[in-house]
Design an enzyme around this catalytic site. Sequence first.
Site, PDB file in Angstrom:
ATOM      1  N   LYS A  22      35.172 -12.966 118.163  1.00  0.00           N
ATOM      2  CA  LYS A  22      36.276 -13.586 118.905  1.00  0.00           C
ATOM      3  C   LYS A  22      36.177 -15.106 118.859  1.00  0.00           C
ATOM      4  CE  LYS A  22      37.214 -14.547 123.805  1.00  0.00           C
ATOM      5  NZ  LYS A  22      36.234 -15.561 124.181  1.00  0.00           N
ATOM      6  N   ASN A  23      35.015 -15.645 119.205  1.00  0.00           N
ATOM      7  CA  ASN A  23      34.945 -17.102 119.372  1.00  0.00           C
ATOM      8  C   ASN A  23      34.956 -17.857 118.045  1.00  0.00           C
ATOM      9  OD1 ASN A  23      35.152 -16.901 122.103  1.00  0.00           O
ATOM     10  ND2 ASN A  23      32.951 -17.022 122.508  1.00  0.00           N
ATOM     11  N   CYS A 117      38.724 -17.707 131.148  1.00  0.00           N
ATOM     12  CA  CYS A 117      37.953 -17.107 132.235  1.00  0.00           C
ATOM     13  C   CYS A 117      37.599 -18.158 133.283  1.00  0.00           C
ATOM     14  CB  CYS A 117      36.682 -16.471 131.686  1.00  0.00           C
ATOM     15  SG  CYS A 117      37.015 -14.983 130.747  1.00  0.00           S
ATOM     16  N   ARG A 122      34.817 -26.193 134.242  1.00  0.00           N
ATOM     17  CA  ARG A 122      35.042 -26.237 132.792  1.00  0.00           C
ATOM     18  C   ARG A 122      35.811 -27.486 132.332  1.00  0.00           C
ATOM     19  NH1 ARG A 122      36.212 -20.304 130.431  1.00  0.00           N
ATOM     20  NH2 ARG A 122      35.047 -21.163 128.700  1.00  0.00           N
ATOM     21  N   ASP A 308      27.148 -15.576 127.669  1.00  0.00           N
ATOM     22  CA  ASP A 308      28.113 -14.472 127.573  1.00  0.00           C
ATOM     23  C   ASP A 308      27.443 -13.097 127.652  1.00  0.00           C
ATOM     24  OD1 ASP A 308      30.023 -16.416 127.285  1.00  0.00           O
ATOM     25  OD2 ASP A 308      30.258 -16.170 125.127  1.00  0.00           O
ATOM     26  N   ARG A 400      40.822  -9.017 126.174  1.00  0.00           N
ATOM     27  CA  ARG A 400      40.851 -10.370 125.607  1.00  0.00           C
ATOM     28  C   ARG A 400      39.827 -10.517 124.487  1.00  0.00           C
ATOM     29  NH1 ARG A 400      39.577 -14.852 129.373  1.00  0.00           N
ATOM     30  NH2 ARG A 400      39.477 -15.671 127.288  1.00  0.00           N
TER      31      ARG A 400
HETATM   32  N1  EPU Z   1      31.238 -29.057 129.466  1.00  0.00           N
HETATM   33  C1  EPU Z   1      31.518 -30.270 130.054  1.00  0.00           C
HETATM   34  N2  EPU Z   1      32.424 -31.084 129.420  1.00  0.00           N
HETATM   35  C2  EPU Z   1      33.034 -30.736 128.269  1.00  0.00           C
HETATM   36  C3  EPU Z   1      32.750 -29.487 127.680  1.00  0.00           C
HETATM   37  C4  EPU Z   1      31.832 -28.655 128.298  1.00  0.00           C
HETATM   38  O1  EPU Z   1      30.988 -30.601 131.106  1.00  0.00           O
HETATM   39  O2  EPU Z   1      33.852 -31.530 127.769  1.00  0.00           O
HETATM   40  C5  EPU Z   1      30.260 -28.164 130.113  1.00  0.00           C
HETATM   41  C6  EPU Z   1      30.907 -26.869 130.593  1.00  0.00           C
HETATM   42  O3  EPU Z   1      31.472 -26.998 131.870  1.00  0.00           O
HETATM   43  C7  EPU Z   1      29.731 -25.925 130.562  1.00  0.00           C
HETATM   44  C8  EPU Z   1      28.921 -26.410 129.360  1.00  0.00           C
HETATM   45  O4  EPU Z   1      29.327 -27.754 129.133  1.00  0.00           O
HETATM   46  O5  EPU Z   1      28.973 -26.089 131.714  1.00  0.00           O
HETATM   47  C9  EPU Z   1      29.113 -25.618 128.080  1.00  0.00           C
HETATM   48  O6  EPU Z   1      30.500 -25.462 127.802  1.00  0.00           O
HETATM   49  P1  EPU Z   1      31.041 -25.231 126.319  1.00  0.00           P
HETATM   50  O7  EPU Z   1      31.957 -26.316 125.987  1.00  0.00           O
HETATM   51  O8  EPU Z   1      29.890 -24.968 125.412  1.00  0.00           O
HETATM   52  O9  EPU Z   1      31.863 -23.861 126.514  1.00  0.00           O
HETATM   53  P2  EPU Z   1      33.348 -23.551 126.121  1.00  0.00           P
HETATM   54  O10 EPU Z   1      33.696 -24.171 124.814  1.00  0.00           O
HETATM   55  O11 EPU Z   1      34.241 -23.767 127.285  1.00  0.00           O
HETATM   56  C10 EPU Z   1      32.633 -21.443 124.734  1.00  0.00           C
HETATM   57  C11 EPU Z   1      33.057 -20.014 124.641  1.00  0.00           C
HETATM   58  C12 EPU Z   1      32.615 -19.277 125.883  1.00  0.00           C
HETATM   59  C13 EPU Z   1      31.097 -19.404 126.018  1.00  0.00           C
HETATM   60  C14 EPU Z   1      30.671 -20.864 126.007  1.00  0.00           C
HETATM   61  C15 EPU Z   1      29.168 -21.069 126.003  1.00  0.00           C
HETATM   62  C16 EPU Z   1      35.050 -20.066 123.309  1.00  0.00           C
HETATM   63  C17 EPU Z   1      36.521 -19.966 123.254  1.00  0.00           C
HETATM   64  N3  EPU Z   1      34.493 -19.959 124.517  1.00  0.00           N
HETATM   65  O12 EPU Z   1      33.258 -21.970 125.891  1.00  0.00           O
HETATM   66  O13 EPU Z   1      32.951 -17.919 125.673  1.00  0.00           O
HETATM   67  O14 EPU Z   1      30.683 -18.830 127.239  1.00  0.00           O
HETATM   68  O15 EPU Z   1      31.207 -21.505 124.829  1.00  0.00           O
HETATM   69  O16 EPU Z   1      28.589 -20.441 124.899  1.00  0.00           O
HETATM   70  O17 EPU Z   1      34.370 -20.189 122.293  1.00  0.00           O
HETATM   71  C18 EPU Z   1      33.475 -15.732 126.343  1.00  0.00           C
HETATM   72  O18 EPU Z   1      33.567 -15.446 125.138  1.00  0.00           O
HETATM   73  O19 EPU Z   1      33.495 -14.869 127.273  1.00  0.00           O
HETATM   74  C19 EPU Z   1      33.358 -17.131 126.728  1.00  0.00           C
HETATM   75  C20 EPU Z   1      33.577 -17.553 127.948  1.00  0.00           C
END
Ligand code: EPU
Length: 421
Positions: A22-23, A117, A122, A308, A400
Site C-alpha cells: 500500500k505505502n 488515520c 501528524r 504499523d 483502506r
Molecule cells: N512528522 C513531523 N513533521 C513532518 C512529518 C512527520 O513531525 O513534517 C512526525 C510525525 O508526526 C510522526 C513521525 O514524524 O511522529 C513520522 O511520520 P512519517 O512522516 O514518517 O509518517 P507518515 O508519512 O505520515 C507513513 C505511512 C504510515 C506509517 C508511517 C511511519 C504512508 C502513506 N503512511 O506515514 O502508514 O505509519 O509512515 O512508518 O506511507 C499505515 O499504513 O497504516 C500508516 C499509517
Amino acid sequence: MIKYIVQGGTRLSGHVNISGAKNAAVAILPASLLVDGVCRIENVPDISDVRLLLEILRNMGANIRRFGRNTLEIDCSHVRNATAPIDLVRRIRASYYLIGAELGRFGHARVAMPGGCNFGVRPIDQHIKGFEALGAKVSTDRGMISAEAPDGLHGAEIYLDMPSVGATINIMLAATKAQGNTTIVNAGKEPHIVDLANFINAMGGSVKGAGTDTIRIRGGRPMHGCTYAVIPDQIETGTLMIAAAATRGDVLIRGALPTHMEALTAKLLEMGAHVDEGIGEDSIRVRSDGNHRHVNIKTLPYPGFPTDLQQPMSVLLSTARGTSIINETIFEMRFKHLEEIRRMGGISQINDRIAIIEGVPKLVGCPVTATDLRAGAALVIAGLMAEGVTDIYNVHFIDRGYEHLEDKLRSLGAQIERLPA
Ligand code: EPU
C-alpha cells in the site's frame, strides 16, 4: 457500513500470497504525474486508498486502464493542473504526495490538507521545509496547501529533523523535476521509499542512496513511461505472520520479502514462535504452539520495529506469559485498540506513549470497533484468537490497506464473514 463476524479458535494453516505494498503504491501512483507517457504498474493492491487515488488522478485528466485486478496503465500526458477534488483528497493521507508531484510537474500545486488515520497531530512541516528549500513558496489557508515556484525548482541540501517517510517521498518527487542536485540528509529508509526511488529511476530519473539515510537526486533529467512492479506489502506480511502465531497456526506466506521483516521475525522468535525463511527466497513460514513469552517492543523508523505492526503485535502480547512493555515512539495516540482489547478480557495500562500489557490466558469475543486501519487488523487477530464470536465494526478502515483480507484468512481456515453492519 460493513462489519466482520469472526468465530475464534481456528488454527490458521496453509499458504497465502502477499499483495503489493500500500505505502509504495500510494507514492508511485502520484509519481506517474512526473512524466508524459504511459506507466504500466503491476502488483498494485486493490484497496480503497488506491481506488481513491486513481479517482483523484482521473479527475485531474489522467487516462487510466486496468488489466485484471492488479495491473494498471496510467497516462498523465493530458493532465490539467486541476485542484484535486477536496472531498477525495481529505479521505487519504497519501494525497499529500500530490503536492510534491504537482509542484514537480507544473511548478505549482494546490491541495487540501490530507486526511488518513487519526492517531496524533501528524504535522507536515518537514515536507514544507523541503519544498521551500527547493525554491517554492508555500502557504496554508482555510484547509488548503498552496506551493508555487514561479522561477522553477532548484536542487538543495535538506536535513530532515526526523526520518519522515512522507517528507522523504514528497521531496524526492519534487526534486526529480528540479534543476540540479538535491541531497536529503536523515532520510527515511523504509522499503517503500526504495521502491519509489526505483520507480523514478525506471522513468529515467536519478535517485541514489535510497535505503540509506542520505539520498541524492539528480533533477531535471528527461523522463519517460516505464513498466514497474510494486514490492510486496511489508505490513500485510507482518499482520499475517502475527495472525499465524496468534492462532497457533502453521502458515506459509508467499511473495514476501524476509529481509523487510527482520524486526518482527526477531520478536516472534523471542516469544517462542518458529519463523523459517529458508523455503525459497520470497516466502516465510510461521508456526507456533501458542506458548508465548512476553517481550518488549519499541517502535522505530525502518529497520526498527514498524509502528504499523505495533497494534497487531500488542494483541499477540495480550495472551503471552508475563508483562510486555510497548514504547510507541512514532505516533502519540496509537493505543486506542487496547481499549477494545480490554473489552475482550485483555489487561493493559496506557501512560502516554507506553503501554504495559499483562498477559491473560485467553480473550473472549464481543463487539468491538476499529478506530483506524492497523487497529482494525489488530482486532481481526484478536477475534481469531478469542473464544466465541467477535463482531468488528468500521471495516472500511481495514479496506483502506488490506486487499480482501477476509478471503485470504478464509483460505487459511479462518471463520470470518463480511456483512452489512
Ligand atoms: N512528522 C513531523 N513533521 C513532518 C512529518 C512527520 O513531525 O513534517 C512526525 C510525525 O508526526 C510522526 C513521525 O514524524 O511522529 C513520522 O511520520 P512519517 O512522516 O514518517 O509518517 P507518515 O508519512 O505520515 C507513513 C505511512 C504510515 C506509517 C508511517 C511511519 C504512508 C502513506 N503512511 O506515514 O502508514 O505509519 O509512515 O512508518 O506511507 C499505515 O499504513 O497504516 C500508516 C499509517
